[in-house]
Each structure stands twice: as C-alpha cells, then as structure tokens.
Design a protein around this motif. Structure first.
Motif, short mmCIF file in Angstrom:
data_model
loop_
_atom_site.label_atom_id
_atom_site.label_comp_id
_atom_site.label_asym_id
_atom_site.label_seq_id
_atom_site.Cartn_x
_atom_site.Cartn_y
_atom_site.Cartn_z
N TYR A 14 31.85 1.53 67.15
CA TYR A 14 30.58 0.87 67.45
C TYR A 14 30.81 0.07 68.71
O TYR A 14 31.54 -0.92 68.68
N ASN A 39 38.22 -7.25 54.39
CA ASN A 39 36.82 -7.18 54.81
C ASN A 39 36.74 -6.72 56.26
O ASN A 39 37.51 -7.17 57.10
N ALA A 41 37.46 -3.79 57.41
CA ALA A 41 38.50 -2.82 57.80
C ALA A 41 37.94 -1.43 58.10
O ALA A 41 38.63 -0.60 58.69
N GLY A 42 36.69 -1.21 57.66
CA GLY A 42 36.09 0.11 57.92
C GLY A 42 35.98 0.98 56.68
O GLY A 42 35.77 2.19 56.79
N LYS A 43 36.06 0.37 55.51
CA LYS A 43 36.05 1.16 54.26
C LYS A 43 34.66 1.76 53.99
O LYS A 43 34.56 2.95 53.71
N GLN A 86 27.46 -0.50 47.77
CA GLN A 86 28.04 -1.80 47.44
C GLN A 86 26.97 -2.73 46.84
O GLN A 86 27.21 -3.42 45.87
N GLU A 164 32.85 -0.65 45.89
CA GLU A 164 32.95 -2.00 45.30
C GLU A 164 32.02 -2.19 44.11
O GLU A 164 31.30 -3.17 44.01
N HIS A 196 38.02 -4.23 45.74
CA HIS A 196 38.91 -5.37 45.97
C HIS A 196 39.61 -5.78 44.68
O HIS A 196 40.65 -6.44 44.72
N1 LIG Z 1 25.98 0.02 62.11
C1 LIG Z 1 26.91 -0.78 62.62
N2 LIG Z 1 26.81 -1.25 63.88
C2 LIG Z 1 27.76 -2.05 64.41
N3 LIG Z 1 28.87 -2.45 63.76
C3 LIG Z 1 29.02 -2.02 62.49
C4 LIG Z 1 28.06 -1.17 61.85
N4 LIG Z 1 28.49 -0.90 60.60
C5 LIG Z 1 29.66 -1.56 60.46
N5 LIG Z 1 29.98 -2.22 61.58
C6 LIG Z 1 31.19 -3.02 61.81
O1 LIG Z 1 32.27 -2.17 61.53
C7 LIG Z 1 33.32 -2.90 60.91
C8 LIG Z 1 33.69 -2.23 59.61
O2 LIG Z 1 32.62 -2.38 58.68
P1 LIG Z 1 32.70 -1.78 57.20
O3 LIG Z 1 31.45 -2.22 56.49
O4 LIG Z 1 32.98 -0.34 57.26
O5 LIG Z 1 33.97 -2.55 56.63
P2 LIG Z 1 34.47 -2.72 55.13
O6 LIG Z 1 35.92 -2.48 55.15
O7 LIG Z 1 33.64 -1.88 54.22
O8 LIG Z 1 34.18 -4.27 54.85
P3 LIG Z 1 33.82 -5.01 53.45
O9 LIG Z 1 35.05 -5.00 52.60
O10 LIG Z 1 33.47 -6.39 53.91
O11 LIG Z 1 32.66 -4.30 52.84
C9 LIG Z 1 32.82 -4.32 60.74
O12 LIG Z 1 33.31 -5.08 61.82
C10 LIG Z 1 31.33 -4.18 60.81
O13 LIG Z 1 30.72 -5.34 61.31
#
Ligand SMILES: Nc1ncnc2c1ncn2[C@@H]1O[C@H](COP(=O)(O)OP(=O)(O)OP(=O)(O)O)[C@@H](O)[C@H]1O
Length: 240
Positions: A14, A39, A41-43, A86, A164, A196
């Motif tokens: 992104y 949090n 990490a991109g999951k 989630q 989650e 988590h």
């Molecule tokens: N549509 C989007 N546009 C811009 N940035 C995004 C978008 N979707 C996610 N991100 C960013 O990408 C990164 C990963 O987000 P993601 O939701 O995949 O993480 P996660 O590991 O699932 O986190 P969590 O455990 O908090 O749910 C974060 O920094 C988030 O802000």
C-alpha cells in the motif's frame, strides 16, 4: 498429494508500505494451519489476498491446482474458499437462518431449496440451532462469532479462513468455540486460523506460521515455532 492452496512469492504494498513481502505458503487438503503475528503484520491482508478481496501486486495463488490469482471473491467462494471476518457484520435484521441462506445462495450460488438442509446442518454444527429464528442483531458476542463462522460454512468451503474468531471472548466461551472448530476440522474442512489467543490456536492446528512485517518469520510444528527465540522476542506475551 496435490496441495489445496499454494501461494508463491506473493507481494502486496500500500503506497510505500510492503504489507505482504515475498510470501509463499502451502496447505494440504483438510490441514489446519495457524497464523500469528503482531498487530499490523499483514495477517488480515493475507486472508484478503487468498479470498480475493485484495489483488496481489505479483506472485501466484492457486487453489485445487487452478490459478485463482486474478479471480474475484465470488468465484473463489464458489471454488470453496470461505472466510470469516475479524469484526462480525451479520445482516442484523434477518434471522440467523436467513443469514446462512444468504451465504449459501448469493455466496456459493446454490439454489435456496438445496440450501435448507445444509444450513440446518451448519446450525447444528455451530451450536446455533436454538437461535435459528432469532434476529442476528439480538445475538451475544459468542453467538455472533459462531454466526460469522456459520455464514462462511454455509458456502460449503473446502478451506475455511478464520480471522481472530476468539478475540473478546471469555475463557469458557473460547473453549466452547475451540470445541466447535475442532468439530469442523474433523469433518474434513481445511482451516487457516489467524489468532492472538495462542492456546486456543494450538488446540486445533498442526502447523504454525509467524508473519512479521509481511514476511514469514518461521513456520513448522507449533511447539517448535513457539520455542524459536526470534518468535519469543517479537511475540513476547502472546503465548501467555
Ligand atoms: N486498504 C488499505 N490501505 C492502506 N493500508 C492498509 C490497507 N489495509 C491494511 N493496511 C495496512 O497494512 C498493514 C497490515 O494490515 P493488516 O490488517 O493486514 O494487519 P494484521 O496483521 O491483520 O493486523 P491486526 O492483528 O491488527 O488485525 C497495516 O499497517 C495496515 O494499516
């Protein structure tokens, strides 16, 4: 044996942020894989890439041997990729049963008539039969989580993505939910579960992958992965 799902060198950014960085992953039919990571990490993005809500910048995603990298969500759903979110967003004014019917008909393209018996089966499997005629908006958090899972199961997935699902539940509720997920897995559905709450995850999965900054930090037998000093350093507190 052919893998059910294969990700090969998948990238997604992104702007300047690499959210998925050279990620490769494979899942066998009926396998249960857990995913942990801090949090951001991109999951969840990984789930979006698998389910089709987000398009990969590069790399390849195949399901049951077919390239699905450029396919939209509904096509992947019809192929057998079901996803829970989630934050549950049921159709609050519809009944629980009607919510499942939407998954089965609009999601998986089955006829309404063919879906009745299947949706009733899913209500039993997920412990929601008593709530079949209740409006989804009246459910407790645990019931909403169950409904979120049930809606995904209504699409008859070969692969169930759980994002989650245990978050926010009390310990007894969490244990109840684990029992249900174990039952779903025993029925032959492959599962990838982002969670988590590691002790819940470890009661179900036989393999664990750790994602950090969009990359796979480690993957393997769950206890061995949790014992990895790098994993412990980054995720201190997650397993307690
Ligand atoms: N549509 C989007 N546009 C811009 N940035 C995004 C978008 N979707 C996610 N991100 C960013 O990408 C990164 C990963 O987000 P993601 O939701 O995949 O993480 P996660 O590991 O699932 O986190 P969590 O455990 O908090 O749910 C974060 O920094 C988030 O802000």
């Amino acid at each position: 044996m052919q893998q059910l799902l294969v990700l090969e060198q998948v990238h997604k950014r992104y702007g300047s942020v690499k959210v998925t960085d050279d990620l490769s992953l494979a899942l066998a039919p009926g396998e249960a894989l857990g995913i942990i990571g801090p949090n951001g990490a991109g999951k969840s993005t990984l789930f979006n890439l698998i389910a089709g809500g987000v398009a990969a910048d590069s790399g390849r995603i195949s399901f049951q041997g077919e390239d699905v990298t450029r396919e939209p969500v509904f096509k992947r759903c019809q192929r057998g990729i079901g996803r829970s979110h989630q934050i549950p967003h049921p159709f609050v004014k519809m009944t629980v049963f009607e919510n499942l019917l939407v998954g089965a008909t609009f999601g998986a393209g089955q006829s309404e008539k063919d879906s009745y018996a299947w949706c009733a089966h899913i209500l039993e499997l997920t412990g929601l039969m008593k709530k079949a005629n209740a409006p989804a908006g009246s459910l407790t958090l645990l019931e909403r989580k169950r409904l979120e899972m049930a809606r995904a199961l209504a699409t008859r997935p070969q692969l169930l993505l759980l994002d989650e699902i245990a978050g926010g539940l009390t310990e007894p509720e969490c244990l109840e939910l684990v029992g249900t997920i174990q039952g779903i897995h025993r029925s032959g559905t492959a599962i990838i579960w982002i969670e988590h709450i590691v002790h819940a995850l470890l009661a179900v999965v036989s393999r664990l992958a750790v994602i950090n900054f969009g990359r796979k930090l480690d993957e393997g037998e769950p206890n061995a992965v949790m014992a990895n000093p790098k994993v412990q350093e980054i995720y201190m507190g997650i397993g307690s």
